[in-house]
Design an enzyme around this catalytic site. Structure first.
Site, short mmCIF file in Angstrom:
data_model
loop_
_atom_site.label_atom_id
_atom_site.label_comp_id
_atom_site.label_asym_id
_atom_site.label_seq_id
_atom_site.Cartn_x
_atom_site.Cartn_y
_atom_site.Cartn_z
N LEU A 129 0.81 -1.22 0.00
CA LEU A 129 0.00 0.00 0.00
C LEU A 129 0.84 1.27 0.00
CD1 LEU A 129 -2.93 -0.96 2.38
CD2 LEU A 129 -2.99 -0.74 -0.09
N CYS B 88 3.53 -1.01 8.45
CA CYS B 88 2.10 -0.76 8.23
C CYS B 88 1.27 -2.05 8.26
CB CYS B 88 1.88 -0.05 6.90
SG CYS B 88 2.65 1.58 6.82
N HIS B 89 1.72 -3.06 7.52
CA HIS B 89 0.94 -4.30 7.43
C HIS B 89 1.78 -5.56 7.60
CE1 HIS B 89 -1.49 -1.21 5.33
NE2 HIS B 89 -2.42 -1.73 6.09
N GLY B 90 3.06 -5.40 7.95
CA GLY B 90 3.88 -6.55 8.29
C GLY B 90 4.54 -7.30 7.15
#
Length: 188
Positions: free
Chosen positions: A129, A152-154
């Site tokens: 993202l 942010c999301h790993g």
């Protein structure tokens, strides 16, 4: 007198009229063409990139201060770029990974340039993202594979900036670059 010489006056006048009409048509079309070009040129030239945009189209980075095992963050087109000087151990670690097991299969050799295999240059933007992964500065989390980690999301990237775990679909993008010398690289 013209009748005596065998020249028909109406025919001569008609030929002159045709010649004048042709000249007027050619002049009018030419003037319209020049006017059209004069109108289109400013419209087309205003669509080209401005000088400040062209200045950002490439960036040069001096690599002489980057020690083996160290990475820096530079800016290219207002986005971060990671430049890492890989150690021989990191190169060996990246080369022993089974490429077929990777989500986005690429070898380290495909991500670096011949003769400069120790220099890995990637965009510092996560392909999930668009967050900026950590792992460049000393003490930052590098993830499970010793490369980069997107908080942010790993997403976890290895030392070759290849996605190994997490939601990111692709490896960190390698921008177009060329070495101007052994210590200077031009990105873009």
């Amino acid at each position: 007198m013209a009748e005596d010489a065998g020249i028909d006056t109406p025919t001569l006048a008609a030929e002159e009229g045709v010649r004048r009409r042709d000249f007027i048509n050619i002049a009018a079309v030419s003037a319209a063409g020049v006017g059209g070009l004069a109108t289109l040129y400013p419209l087309i030239s205003q669509m080209s990139a401005s000088e400040d945009v062209l200045a950002l189209s490439s960036t040069e980075v001096d690599l002489s201060a980057i020690e083996p095992g160290q990475a820096i963050k530079a800016i290219f087109r207002k986005q971060p770029v990671f430049i890492r000087n890989l150690t021989p151990a990191e190169i060996a670690e990246a080369d022993k990974v089974d490429v077929a097991s990777l989500r986005d299969p690429q070898t380290l050799a495909e991500r670096t340039q011949e003769g400069h295999e120790n220099w890995l240059i990637t965009m510092g933007v996560c392909t999930h993202l668009g967050c900026v992964p950590s792992g460049v500065a000393e003490g930052e989390v590098k993830g499970e594979f010793g490369g980069y980690f997107c908080p942010c999301h790993g997403s976890h990237y290895d030392v070759a900036a290849r996605i190994r775990k997490g939601p990111a679909p692709l490896n960190l993008q390698v921008p177009e670059y060329e070495f101007l010398s052994d210590t200077v690289v031009k990105i873009g």
